[in-house]
Design a protein around this motif. Structure first.
Motif, PDB file in Angstrom:
ATOM      1  N   THR A  39       0.717   3.077  -6.736  1.00 52.33           N
ATOM      2  CA  THR A  39       1.472   2.926  -5.498  1.00 52.33           C
ATOM      3  C   THR A  39       1.334   4.214  -4.686  1.00 52.33           C
ATOM      4  N   GLY A  41       1.964   7.276  -2.584  1.00 57.16           N
ATOM      5  CA  GLY A  41       3.175   8.088  -2.500  1.00 57.16           C
ATOM      6  C   GLY A  41       3.902   8.204  -3.822  1.00 57.16           C
ATOM      7  N   ASP A  42       3.329   7.575  -4.874  1.00 57.75           N
ATOM      8  CA  ASP A  42       3.988   7.587  -6.175  1.00 57.75           C
ATOM      9  C   ASP A  42       3.016   7.878  -7.318  1.00 57.75           C
ATOM     10  N   ARG A  44      -0.407  10.216  -9.011  1.00 60.64           N
ATOM     11  CA  ARG A  44      -1.017  11.545  -9.075  1.00 60.64           C
ATOM     12  C   ARG A  44      -2.522  11.397  -9.237  1.00 60.64           C
ATOM     13  N   THR A 105       1.429  14.691  -5.673  1.00 63.53           N
ATOM     14  CA  THR A 105       1.540  13.296  -5.238  1.00 63.53           C
ATOM     15  C   THR A 105       0.484  12.976  -4.180  1.00 63.53           C
ATOM     16  N   TYR A 107      -0.622  11.257  -0.967  1.00 64.14           N
ATOM     17  CA  TYR A 107      -0.010  10.640   0.211  1.00 64.14           C
ATOM     18  C   TYR A 107      -1.056   9.943   1.098  1.00 64.14           C
TER      19      TYR A 107
END
Length: 193
Positions: A39, A41-42, A44, A105, A107
């Motif tokens: 997902t 924004g969630d 790595r 994270t 983005y």
């Protein structure tokens, strides 16, 4: 009695505005890579290692060191597999403490759909919200993205917006998607690294 009713109306109005604002944030894109669902924004960069991708920096090498807290990286990391670059990853660290670069994270992600590597893209190795955009023309993208707001439409570029999430599609000379970029808006008041 009127004062009590006015207070209740004020509370109701605040709750409705809060609900309206939270619904404007959109739904985060889900990128399926092999057997992993990521997902935006969630996840790595290190998550892609489980799918046999190598995470590096442009020109080669590994992202060594830590990313300071409350910062974002103006450059990008690369996700390669079998000497092919499949994605550029843009990262930020919303935490107060530093984290390793591969633990920051993601983005923004740019997926480069290399026409010379059809076997990887055509077998649904990477999906966006369950859709394989490889080989799709602009009309196909418009059909697949019909539930999203089309903000920009040209012969070579489509841009969709869903709250704080953006979807960009670059159309190549052959009329099909050559790159998909997914981006989550982040506070750029963080320091840039």
């Amino acid at each position: 009695m009127k004062k009590h009713m006015l207070v209740n109306l004020l509370i109701l109005a605040i709750l409705l505005m809060t609900a309206a604002c939270s619904s404007d944030s959109g739904t985060a894109p889900v990128i399926t890579v092999g057997s992993s669902e990521l997902t935006l924004g969630d996840f790595r960069p290190s998550t892609l290692s489980t799918e046999d991708f190598e995470i590096g920096v442009p020109g080669g090498g590994l992202p060594i060191g830590n990313m300071p807290g409350n910062s974002w990286m103006s450059g990008f990391l690369t996700a390669t597999k079998d000497h092919h670059s499949y994605a550029y990853l843009y990262i930020y660290n919303p935490k107060k403490e530093e984290v390793p670069y591969i633990g920051a994270t993601v983005y923004k992600i740019d997926l480069n759909m290399d026409k010379d590597d059809t076997s990887f893209w055509s077998d649904d190795s990477i999906l966006i919200n369950g859709i394989n955009f490889y080989g799709m023309d602009a009309e196909g993208v418009k059909t697949a993205m019909a539930n999203y707001k089309l903000n920009s439409d040209s012969e070579t570029y489509l841009y969709y917006k869903d709250g704080k999430y953006g979807y960009s599609f670059s159309i190549g000379d052959d009329g099909t998607v050559e790159k998909v970029s997914l981006e989550m808006q982040i506070p750029k008041s963080y320091s840039s690294k």
